[in-house]
Design a protein around this motif. Structure first.
Motif, PDB file in Angstrom:
ATOM      1  N   UNK A 138      86.221  55.739  31.338  1.00 14.16           N
ATOM      2  CA  UNK A 138      86.857  54.679  30.563  1.00 14.16           C
ATOM      3  C   UNK A 138      87.812  55.265  29.537  1.00 14.16           C
ATOM      4  N   UNK A 139      87.430  56.394  28.955  1.00 11.00           N
ATOM      5  CA  UNK A 139      88.278  57.021  27.945  1.00 11.00           C
ATOM      6  C   UNK A 139      89.567  57.571  28.536  1.00 11.00           C
ATOM      7  N   UNK A 140      89.489  58.136  29.739  1.00 10.06           N
ATOM      8  CA  UNK A 140      90.639  58.884  30.261  1.00 10.06           C
ATOM      9  C   UNK A 140      91.429  58.149  31.325  1.00 10.06           C
ATOM     10  N   UNK A 141      90.861  57.120  31.955  1.00 11.80           N
ATOM     11  CA  UNK A 141      91.630  56.378  32.951  1.00 11.80           C
ATOM     12  C   UNK A 141      92.752  55.594  32.269  1.00 11.80           C
ATOM     13  N   UNK A 142      93.965  55.768  32.750  1.00 15.30           N
ATOM     14  CA  UNK A 142      95.100  54.963  32.316  1.00 15.30           C
ATOM     15  C   UNK A 142      95.638  54.181  33.493  1.00 15.30           C
TER      16      UNK A 142
ATOM     17  N   UNK B  72      91.071  61.387  20.341  1.00 21.12           N
ATOM     18  CA  UNK B  72      92.470  61.215  19.980  1.00 21.12           C
ATOM     19  C   UNK B  72      93.252  60.565  21.109  1.00 21.12           C
ATOM     20  N   UNK B  73      94.419  60.088  20.753  1.00 21.98           N
ATOM     21  CA  UNK B  73      95.332  59.556  21.752  1.00 21.98           C
ATOM     22  C   UNK B  73      95.039  58.120  22.142  1.00 21.98           C
ATOM     23  N   UNK B  74      95.750  57.663  23.158  1.00 21.82           N
ATOM     24  CA  UNK B  74      95.633  56.289  23.643  1.00 21.82           C
ATOM     25  C   UNK B  74      95.850  56.270  25.145  1.00 21.82           C
ATOM     26  N   UNK B  75      95.474  55.164  25.751  1.00 22.04           N
ATOM     27  CA  UNK B  75      95.705  55.025  27.186  1.00 22.04           C
ATOM     28  C   UNK B  75      96.424  53.722  27.452  1.00 22.04           C
ATOM     29  N   UNK B  76      97.271  53.731  28.477  1.00 22.74           N
ATOM     30  CA  UNK B  76      98.002  52.536  28.872  1.00 22.74           C
ATOM     31  C   UNK B  76      97.075  51.615  29.651  1.00 22.74           C
ATOM     32  N   UNK B  77      97.082  50.326  29.308  1.00 24.36           N
ATOM     33  CA  UNK B  77      96.234  49.368  30.012  1.00 24.36           C
ATOM     34  C   UNK B  77      97.082  48.188  30.495  1.00 24.36           C
TER      35      UNK B  77
ATOM     36  N   UNK C 251      97.290  62.136  26.903  1.00 23.05           N
ATOM     37  CA  UNK C 251      97.134  61.670  25.530  1.00 23.05           C
ATOM     38  C   UNK C 251      97.865  60.363  25.275  1.00 23.05           C
ATOM     39  N   UNK C 252      98.876  60.047  26.082  1.00 26.12           N
ATOM     40  CA  UNK C 252      99.703  58.860  25.811  1.00 26.12           C
ATOM     41  C   UNK C 252      99.612  57.793  26.891  1.00 26.12           C
ATOM     42  N   UNK C 253      99.150  58.159  28.077  1.00 22.36           N
ATOM     43  CA  UNK C 253      99.031  57.188  29.184  1.00 22.36           C
ATOM     44  C   UNK C 253      97.639  57.223  29.793  1.00 22.36           C
TER      45      UNK C 253
ATOM     46  N   UNK D  42      95.643  51.134  24.464  1.00 21.08           N
ATOM     47  CA  UNK D  42      94.348  51.064  23.787  1.00 21.08           C
ATOM     48  C   UNK D  42      94.047  52.414  23.151  1.00 21.08           C
ATOM     49  N   UNK D  43      93.914  52.435  21.840  1.00 24.21           N
ATOM     50  CA  UNK D  43      93.584  53.670  21.150  1.00 24.21           C
ATOM     51  C   UNK D  43      92.135  54.066  21.465  1.00 24.21           C
ATOM     52  N   UNK D  44      91.956  55.308  21.825  1.00 25.51           N
ATOM     53  CA  UNK D  44      90.616  55.754  22.224  1.00 25.51           C
ATOM     54  C   UNK D  44      89.619  55.681  21.075  1.00 25.51           C
ATOM     55  N   UNK D  45      90.084  55.820  19.855  1.00 24.39           N
ATOM     56  CA  UNK D  45      89.155  55.757  18.727  1.00 24.39           C
ATOM     57  C   UNK D  45      88.524  54.368  18.604  1.00 24.39           C
ATOM     58  N   UNK D  46      89.221  53.326  19.089  1.00 25.04           N
ATOM     59  CA  UNK D  46      88.662  51.974  19.031  1.00 25.04           C
ATOM     60  C   UNK D  46      87.495  51.824  20.004  1.00 25.04           C
ATOM     61  N   UNK D  47      87.562  52.547  21.129  1.00 24.28           N
ATOM     62  CA  UNK D  47      86.433  52.523  22.062  1.00 24.28           C
ATOM     63  C   UNK D  47      85.231  53.186  21.409  1.00 24.28           C
ATOM     64  N   UNK D  48      85.471  54.328  20.759  1.00 24.94           N
ATOM     65  CA  UNK D  48      84.382  55.023  20.089  1.00 24.94           C
ATOM     66  C   UNK D  48      83.773  54.194  18.973  1.00 24.94           C
ATOM     67  N   UNK D  49      84.615  53.517  18.195  1.00 26.11           N
ATOM     68  CA  UNK D  49      84.120  52.688  17.093  1.00 26.11           C
ATOM     69  C   UNK D  49      83.222  51.562  17.606  1.00 26.11           C
ATOM     70  N   UNK D  50      83.566  51.004  18.740  1.00 24.73           N
ATOM     71  CA  UNK D  50      82.788  49.903  19.315  1.00 24.73           C
ATOM     72  C   UNK D  50      81.362  50.346  19.612  1.00 24.73           C
ATOM     73  N   UNK D  51      81.212  51.591  20.073  1.00 31.97           N
ATOM     74  CA  UNK D  51      79.894  52.104  20.439  1.00 31.97           C
ATOM     75  C   UNK D  51      79.265  52.962  19.341  1.00 31.97           C
TER      76      UNK D  51
END
Length: 470
Positions: free
Chosen positions: A136-140, A31-36, A247-249, A16-25
């Motif tokens: 939510x942003x940093x938990x992978x 930057x970066x993404x987290x593994x879900x 940044x990647x997980x 999940x790209x973190x920018x998509x979480x920001x866009x939602x709110x």
């Protein structure tokens, strides 16, 4: 001296790209993404996948003890080790220990492993941070696993280890909380720095090591910058700091320090000195020395292999549905009722270890287990045959848009194994546009569904992509 014989890791295919979480709110995205974890994954299924990676070319029957460390077990009261042991085809009398509650459970389990036994340590976490928050942003989500023992096969000796206890209200989740809670980050960071300054200098001196002699320092602490702050406080240089994978997980809870250790071992050379620091209500510290045996260890998927294969187009709304944070319209078909406990018990060995039968007369493998061979009709001439690890292909498939699933449509396929045998199962980590007849697949352990609080696990097919052929 005890040490690490083998390692493995698992990072979910979905990111999940973190920018998509920001866009939602309506906020600027990070930057970066987290593994879900996918809708069909949890800490148990991810732990099994990491352990399967670790046990590559290792006889699972040789494992004496298994530790499962997580803060996100599917149950508040019910063990998961029996499910894991069956999925891994461990011996029935394997000793099982579940380590929970603390984010140091994984590193503590590594230290608790006995030299005279072969101990499989599995760490996995699937923590949920409250929507729009920093967690939510940093938990992978992910898992790591190690086989601990002694002898010539040890690739990294555990030279010494220790702990420092310190009760601090920094990050917690009560029995009633849906999401992990945090006190001000500064409190945790201050305590972390104080503890490492107190514990590490005498620990290194005791073991005749200096900061300069450490090849890689692996730091899992409070917040995004804790690893750099701690390393700087101890005098480590930038090139000595192991990538925290944030940044990647993301921060993977119990699996965070172990996953970083796997990443360090993937690039380690004989003689390298590795120092692990894991913080949570205190500190765990482990000193390891890499041996010549690491040159003979066959390649695992590990962290490196899983990072190269991903789907980074997951929608934030999908993530919310998978975690049941938002309610959606009920499925058109009736929901699955509670699974039958007697049926689960009777079929546990067959279904969890993916063991069918093979005819002694004609050699035909078949699943589920049969008394009468479907090929030569011989009766009661069967022996157990494990399908996991067998190469397979998609023979035909259907795409079901009406299935009761939070990830509709569901892909159901007939899978033929190259060495014989056929099974009808779901295909996961695959889009409808990607599926095709003749596709090479492998089997992966997943949670089929949860009903009335009971999780039901089985195996699904997953496409073998280029880097996954390890």
């Amino acid at each position: 001296m005890k040490g690490i014989i083998s390692y493995g890791a698992y990072i979910p295919y979905n990111r999940l790209q973190r920018k998509k979480i920001g866009e939602f709110f309506g906020k600027s995205g990070l930057s970066g993404e987290k593994a879900i974890a996918g809708y069909d994954e949890d800490s148990v299924s991810m732990g099994v996948e990491a352990a399967l990676d670790c046990l590559k070319d290792v006889n699972p029957q040789d494992v004496d003890t298994v530790y499962f460390a997580t803060t996100s077990s599917p149950y508040k009261e019910k063990g998961s080790v029996p499910t894991i042991a069956a999925a891994l085809n461990l011996k029935k009398n394997v000793r099982g220990i579940e380590s929970a509650s603390s984010l140091r459970s994984g590193t503590s389990s590594l230290m608790a492993a006995k030299e005279e036994e072969k101990t499989l340590v599995i760490t996995a976490d699937c923590r949920i941070g409250g929507p729009s928050g920093q967690n939510e942003l940093w938990f992978g989500e992910g898992a790591a696993s190690f086989l601990i023992g002694s002898g010539e096969d040890v690739i990294a000796n555990i030279v010494d280890a220790g702990s420092l206890q310190g009760d601090i209200i920094s990050q917690w989740r009560s029995q009633k909380d849906d999401f992990t809670q945090n006190w001000e980050e500064r409190l945790g960071s201050t305590s972390f720095l104080k503890q490492i300054k107190e514990a590490l200098p005498p620990f290194l001196e005791k073991n005749d090591r200096t900061v300069e002699s450490i090849t890689k320092v692996i730091i899992s602490g409070e917040g995004k910058r804790s690893h750099t702050q701690a390393a700087s406080a101890l005098g480590f240089q930038k090139e000595q700091i192991q990538d925290p994978l944030l940044e990647v997980v993301g921060a993977t809870g119990n699996a965070h320090a172990p996953m970083m250790l796997v990443s360090a071992l993937e690039n380690a050379k004989p003689g390298d000195q590795l120092l692990v620091l894991a913080f949570a209500e205190g500190l765990d510290f482990i000193l390891l020395e890499v041996t010549d045996a690491i040159c003979g260890l066959k390649e695992r998927k590990g962290v490196k292999g899983h990072l190269e294969v991903k789907n980074d187009q997951v929608l934030y709304s999908d993530y919310l549905k998978w975690r049941e944070i938002i309610k959606i319209e009920p499925p058109r078909r009736a929901e699955t009722d509670r699974p039958s406990a007697p049926a689960l018990y009777r079929g546990s060995h067959q279904n969890l270890s993916f063991t069918g039968s093979k005819c002694r007369i004609c050699g035909t493998p078949q699943f589920p287990k049969q008394r009468v061979c479907i090929q030569c009709q011989a009766k009661d001439e069967m022996e157990d045959y494990r399908f996991f690890g067998q190469s397979a292909k998609i023979t035909t498939f259907t795409i079901d848009h009406l299935a009761a699933s939070v990830a509709s449509p569901i892909i159901a396929a007939i899978v033929d194994f190259d060495n014989g045998g056929r099974i009808l199962c779901e295909v996961t980590d695959c889009s409808p546009e990607e599926i095709e007849i003749g596709m090479n697949v492998e089997m992966t352990f997943r949670r089929l569904f949860e009903a009335k609080g009971i999780s039901n696990y089985f195996w699904k097919a997953r496409p073998i992509r280029e880097r996954e052929s390890v």
